[in-house]
Design a protein around this motif. Sequence first.
Motif, mmCIF file in Angstrom:
data_model
loop_
_atom_site.group_PDB
_atom_site.id
_atom_site.type_symbol
_atom_site.label_atom_id
_atom_site.label_comp_id
_atom_site.label_asym_id
_atom_site.label_seq_id
_atom_site.Cartn_x
_atom_site.Cartn_y
_atom_site.Cartn_z
ATOM 1 N N GLY A 39 34.228 38.842 11.357
ATOM 2 C CA GLY A 39 34.470 39.045 12.794
ATOM 3 C C GLY A 39 34.460 40.524 13.141
ATOM 4 N N GLU A 52 36.237 37.719 20.049
ATOM 5 C CA GLU A 52 36.575 37.762 18.622
ATOM 6 C C GLU A 52 37.979 38.365 18.430
ATOM 7 O OE1 GLU A 52 35.402 36.523 15.889
ATOM 8 O OE2 GLU A 52 36.865 37.562 14.622
ATOM 9 N N ARG A 89 44.747 33.741 15.671
ATOM 10 C CA ARG A 89 44.712 33.254 14.280
ATOM 11 C C ARG A 89 45.595 34.053 13.333
ATOM 12 N NH1 ARG A 89 38.754 32.888 12.303
ATOM 13 N NH2 ARG A 89 39.744 32.573 10.276
ATOM 14 N N HIS A 90 45.594 35.407 13.515
ATOM 15 C CA HIS A 90 46.242 36.242 12.485
ATOM 16 C C HIS A 90 47.457 37.044 12.959
ATOM 17 C CE1 HIS A 90 42.525 35.483 10.326
ATOM 18 N NE2 HIS A 90 41.814 36.139 11.239
ATOM 19 N N ASN A 122 41.224 36.548 16.779
ATOM 20 C CA ASN A 122 42.019 37.143 15.696
ATOM 21 C C ASN A 122 43.493 37.222 16.079
ATOM 22 O OD1 ASN A 122 39.884 37.408 14.012
ATOM 23 N ND2 ASN A 122 39.596 39.605 14.322
#
Length: 558
Positions: free
Chosen positions: A510, A458, A465-466, A462
């Motif tokens: 998440g 996770e 993705r971020h 992240n």
Amino acid sequence: MQRITTSPKARRPDNRRPNLQRSGINLQAIIDSVDDELIVIDRDLCVTQVNEAVLKRHGIKRSEAIGQPCYRISHGLSEPCRPPACECPVAVVWESGKSVRLSHIHDYNIGDQTEKRHVDIIASPVKDGQGNIVEVVEVMRDVTEARRLEQQIMETNQNLLALNDIASTVNQSMDLETVLNTALDKVLELLKGNTGGILLLDKKSQTLSYRAYRGLSEEFVEGVAGLKLGEGIAGRVAQLGKPIYVDDISKDPRLTREVVIKEGLRAFASVPLQSKKKVLGVMNIASHTAGPFGHPDIQLLISVANQVAIAIENAELYNEVQRKEEMRGELLRQIISTQEDERKRIARGLHDETSQALTGLAVNLQVVMDALPLDVDQVKVKLRRIQNMAINTLDEIHRVIYELRPSLLDDLGLVAAVNWHAENYLEAAGVKVHLETIGVERRLSAEVETALFRIIQEASTNIVRHAGANSASITIDFKHASVAICIKDNGKGFDLDKVMRSKDKGYGLGLLGMKERVEFLNGSLSIQSRPTCGTEIAAEIPIEWEITDGQDKSVDSR
Ligand SMILES: Nc1ncnc2c1ncn2[C@@H]1O[C@H](COP(=O)(O)OP(=O)(O)OP(=O)(O)O)[C@@H](O)[C@H]1O
Ligand SMILES: [Mg+2]
């Protein structure tokens, strides 16, 4: 400098004395105007002078008082006051030559009743020109009301202290049994009693039963169990939400159960335990002798009952929260294991069917291509393209299978699975990864390995993705009694408080999932991130060890 001078002319004329004289007011008139009782006593304890207040109280004439013994006139006694209870003020003044203040308690006749009265006495010597004591003057003030008030204030203060003590004691525990027993002991201590109990209302059956009691027999407690609302005295108290107190319960027509009479209870006070107008139960205080409970006792009992009710409600709410927390934990365990099972099933299905079928397709295409004559090159090119598409899809499916449940995790453990994931996911997405293992690597329980892998997975998602990061580090630390992981990135970071407070439901699952997984295994999670400063996620899960044959053996190791 300003100076104030007083000339004989400027001085205020002292016209009091002439006025008194002018209006014929003498010393007798002055002492008669005093509200307190005043008597003048000679060496032989005989009254030589009294004021109106004394005469008024006794209903006698002045001539009847003069020459009488002071103890008879002042306190209606047949002999002089004696220490230690009542020291004679006159004797003290004659002995010391000084004024004295004393307090006496005497029986006074008020109307046709005799009452104990508190009297404050100030006795002072009357001296002649040579300084010899010739008489003693006594001023007596009845301070009974003031004392009563003082006593009341003291008792109220004590009750408030006791109430405060009860409130803080019963609120110290969240365990219902402890709350009830502590409250009951404190109430009995306060009311100097030894018999009583607390009945709680069962919400389902709407009946009352004793949950804590003192000085009551088992037979009695069992005999009154399941008391219906409105039944007997306690039942009525619970139904009406109002206290009832009786001087002798054995004669009360409201009694429904024989066992109460058998118990030999007499004086009985029952107060409702209610919080926010909702009755939770009843507190009973009883005595084996008949007689009324004092009003202050009942008031105190009601105040205590209010405190106890709050403590009971708090304990019940706490128990409810605990129960829900346990249910939530159990639900979470089921969700996580169902999720893992489902992932395994899908991965197996994809592997056994879809990927087998795609492999078969690719092989068959090859067979067809090989079988085609050499002059159909164009067809072959098209077929090769179809074959490549099948192979790519196969690769993609393998990746999905791996993400769903990396077989490496089951087969080779956490480090191998994280290594594969870092290479195939983070590095593939352009994030340089530094993976470090500390301590001696060992296998852990499937639960712990899965939880740690999912957290890393996770955190990596992240990052991609971020975070907008170009490098990340993953540390796995095998400690003696725990395993700790840490995932750091050099990305843009975020405001954790803002994310956690966010009401948007699709946001933050998440991180929440990481927290749940860790807490579920009694571990700890820390998330550190600040905008522009990157993010660090650290988790630690304890591992229990058992000693076998003198050797440490982790119960988690396989
Ligand atoms: N490494 C990171 N760098 C920057 N921001 C991050 C990072 N990790 C999390 N965040 C921020 O925290 C938010 C919450 O993350 P979380 O993983 O809980 O939810 P999500 O990724 O938005 O959705 P999902 O439920 O699919 O995981 C993200 O939306 C992102 O704004
Ligand atoms: Mg996420």
